[in-house]
Design an enzyme around this catalytic site. Sequence first.
Site, mmCIF file in Angstrom:
data_model
loop_
_atom_site.group_PDB
_atom_site.id
_atom_site.type_symbol
_atom_site.label_atom_id
_atom_site.label_comp_id
_atom_site.label_asym_id
_atom_site.label_seq_id
_atom_site.Cartn_x
_atom_site.Cartn_y
_atom_site.Cartn_z
ATOM 1 N N LYS A 54 0.857 -1.140 0.138
ATOM 2 C CA LYS A 54 0.089 0.058 0.022
ATOM 3 C C LYS A 54 0.956 1.233 0.090
ATOM 4 C CE LYS A 54 -3.550 -2.437 2.365
ATOM 5 N NZ LYS A 54 -4.362 -2.684 3.793
ATOM 6 N N GLN A 98 -4.277 -0.908 9.789
ATOM 7 C CA GLN A 98 -4.332 -2.209 9.306
ATOM 8 C C GLN A 98 -4.818 -3.016 10.330
ATOM 9 O OE1 GLN A 98 -3.167 -3.260 6.100
ATOM 10 N NE2 GLN A 98 -3.895 -5.399 6.659
ATOM 11 N N ASP A 121 -10.476 3.339 4.349
ATOM 12 C CA ASP A 121 -11.101 2.004 4.325
ATOM 13 C C ASP A 121 -12.393 2.015 4.106
ATOM 14 O OD1 ASP A 121 -9.249 -0.057 4.437
ATOM 15 O OD2 ASP A 121 -8.871 0.140 6.567
#
Length: 284
Positions: A54, A98, A121
């Site tokens: 990412k 994460q 997200d």
Amino acid sequence: MTAQIIDGKAQAQRLTATLTERVAARRAQGKPTPGLAVVLVGENAASQVYVRSKRRTSENAGMQSFAFDLPVETSHEALIAVIDRLNADPAVHGILVQLPLPKHVDTEAVTERIDPRKDVDGFHPYNIGRLVLKRPTLRPCTPYGCMTLLHSTGEDLVGRHAVVIGQSNIVGRPMALELLMARCTVTICHSATRDLPGLVRQADIVVAGVGKPNLVQGDWIKAGAIVIDVGINRTADGKLCGDVDFVAARERAGWITPVPGGVGPMTIATLLANTLRAAELQDS
């Protein structure tokens, strides 16, 4: 019949190239460079791989990447303090924590602490609520990426029967909402579902996201169906496989995603799209 491959890697590269051009145009206009902060707690090997990818992809697209690698013993309160600082930082347009987090951290509280405008997200209740109301802003990356892959087939999705296997907040539930917005008829299956093979055999679209290697057998797949395999599992010999028996399913499906090279790259590209979108929302 042998299914056509839905090349997630190629789709992701095309999207990332477009985003790179848009970021460059944005900077040429004197607007802030989109900034993505990725927070990693602990040393989970799989999470470290995802985070590196990412960060690298965001930097290659011309975005700023902010790394926050915290030790596994980081307290819930300390993590919340980091999020508060990122919420207040104008250089940070997107925040990604994460998952999974260590057990001593309240994941739901962490998710809700992120400013919804920076929730790249797409997990904050505000953003999920907008998706429910068919007024999406920042959408969960994996389901949104899956929709891009479905549209890339050129097939008309309207009225199709879609079966989603898995009801997680990360994939299954928002995936069902995305499919509903595309005017599919949606069935959600989970561990208590009766006759899973029978339901899958009725599906024009199958989305599998439960994390069980080769759960979906080839003879479950309706001839010509579109199969989106979200699962990523490691076998005893170290190889990666999905939730669908790819070799057998490909002999019946019309379209199918591979593992790896399907949903994974598209998820990361969609994260970048969300980061740019978040920056645009914060311009005003």
